[in-house]
Write an enzyme that holds these catalytic residues in place. Structure first.
Site, mmCIF file in Angstrom:
data_model
loop_
_atom_site.group_PDB
_atom_site.id
_atom_site.type_symbol
_atom_site.label_atom_id
_atom_site.label_comp_id
_atom_site.label_asym_id
_atom_site.label_seq_id
_atom_site.Cartn_x
_atom_site.Cartn_y
_atom_site.Cartn_z
ATOM 1 N N SER A 1 0.864 -1.107 0.091
ATOM 2 C CA SER A 1 0.094 -0.135 0.125
ATOM 3 C C SER A 1 1.024 1.184 0.014
ATOM 4 O O SER A 1 2.028 0.946 0.168
ATOM 5 C CB SER A 1 -0.993 0.233 1.177
ATOM 6 N N TYR B 1 16.511 -9.718 2.213
ATOM 7 C CA TYR B 1 15.977 -8.631 1.691
ATOM 8 C C TYR B 1 17.330 -7.951 0.959
ATOM 9 O O TYR B 1 17.240 -7.216 0.032
ATOM 10 C CB TYR B 1 15.013 -7.849 2.581
ATOM 11 N N LEU C 1 5.183 -10.662 2.148
ATOM 12 C CA LEU C 1 5.453 -11.396 1.045
ATOM 13 C C LEU C 1 5.464 -13.090 1.437
ATOM 14 O O LEU C 1 5.946 -13.461 2.500
ATOM 15 C CB LEU C 1 6.889 -11.109 0.429
ATOM 16 N N HIS D 1 3.443 -4.898 2.824
ATOM 17 C CA HIS D 1 3.154 -5.550 4.164
ATOM 18 C C HIS D 1 3.589 -7.018 4.326
ATOM 19 O O HIS D 1 3.678 -7.434 5.495
ATOM 20 C CB HIS D 1 1.705 -5.561 4.119
ATOM 21 N N LEU E 1 -3.380 1.597 7.185
ATOM 22 C CA LEU E 1 -3.728 2.741 6.286
ATOM 23 C C LEU E 1 -3.205 2.747 4.876
ATOM 24 O O LEU E 1 -2.012 2.173 4.791
ATOM 25 C CB LEU E 1 -3.401 3.916 7.133
#
Length: 204
Positions: free
Chosen positions: A94, A165, A121, A119, A108
């Site tokens: 988002s 990551y 994976l 948010h 939000l």
């Protein structure tokens, strides 16, 4: 916000066996397909997420109603990988409008933000250890490069996921102010560069 220019990165990959002469063509599902998710995918998403996270940390990043919430507000910031029509891996994001994540970022979507908050994976358990998470993340980041309003991607993860990551180009920003019960997180970011170059050279 139009995502038409980003569609080349979401075009399905079709891999089918050749049709022999004289054989009638039958409708078959593509062997592999990438596409944005929608609310009809929510249950499949949550089932994969629940199995992946509950067994490790005891907490899901998104509950089912939150999955539906984001797939309603910003489906273009999600990406699912389907094999023979079955969801095998996904990302849900988002928009956010601050330098660092706060607890508000968990629920939000800021339509005028320039940061994509990833948010979650997750990969289905039968498809893990095959590199699918890395491939999906790479494809998602390339897709974000085609969205002219996106400047960076951010996420928070537990310590043991930091090397994963980092291999995809994310950099650490230090401990996150967000905690979930006893769990603490590292906040990481990925700069989205080269919008004009990508548009010229990749069909964006």
């Amino acid at each position: 916000m139009s995502v038409v220019s980003a569609l080349p990165f979401l075009k399905p990959i079709h891999m089918r066996a050749p049709i022999s002469p004289g054989r009638q063509r039958r409708h078959t599902l593509p062997a592999s397909e990438f596409r944005s998710l929608n609310t009809e995918d929510a249950i499949s998403v949550f089932e994969i997420e629940r199995e992946a996270f509950i067994s490790v940390s005891g907490e899901c990043p998104l509950h089912l109603d939150e999955v539906r919430h984001f797939l309603t507000l910003c489906p273009e910031l999600s990406l699912g990988w389907f094999e023979q029509g079955r969801l095998v891996a996904f990302i849900i994001g988002s928009l956010w409008d601050q330098d660092r994540l706060t607890t508000d970022a968990l629920t939000l979507h800021k339509p005028h933000g320039t940061t994509v908050h990833i948010h979650v994976l997750a990969v289905h358990r039968t498809f893990r250890q095959q590199g699918k998470g890395s491939i999906l993340l790479w494809r998602y980041l390339q897709y974000l490069r085609c969205l002219p309003y996106v400047r960076r991607a951010v996420l928070m993860c537990e310590d043991f996921l930091v090397p994963f990551y980092q291999k995809s180009g994310f950099k650490g920003q230090g401990p996150s102010e967000i905690t979930v019960g006893p769990l603490t997180f590292i906040e990481m970011y990925y700069p989205i560069r080269g919008h004009a170059f990508m548009r010229r050279n990749s069909g964006c």
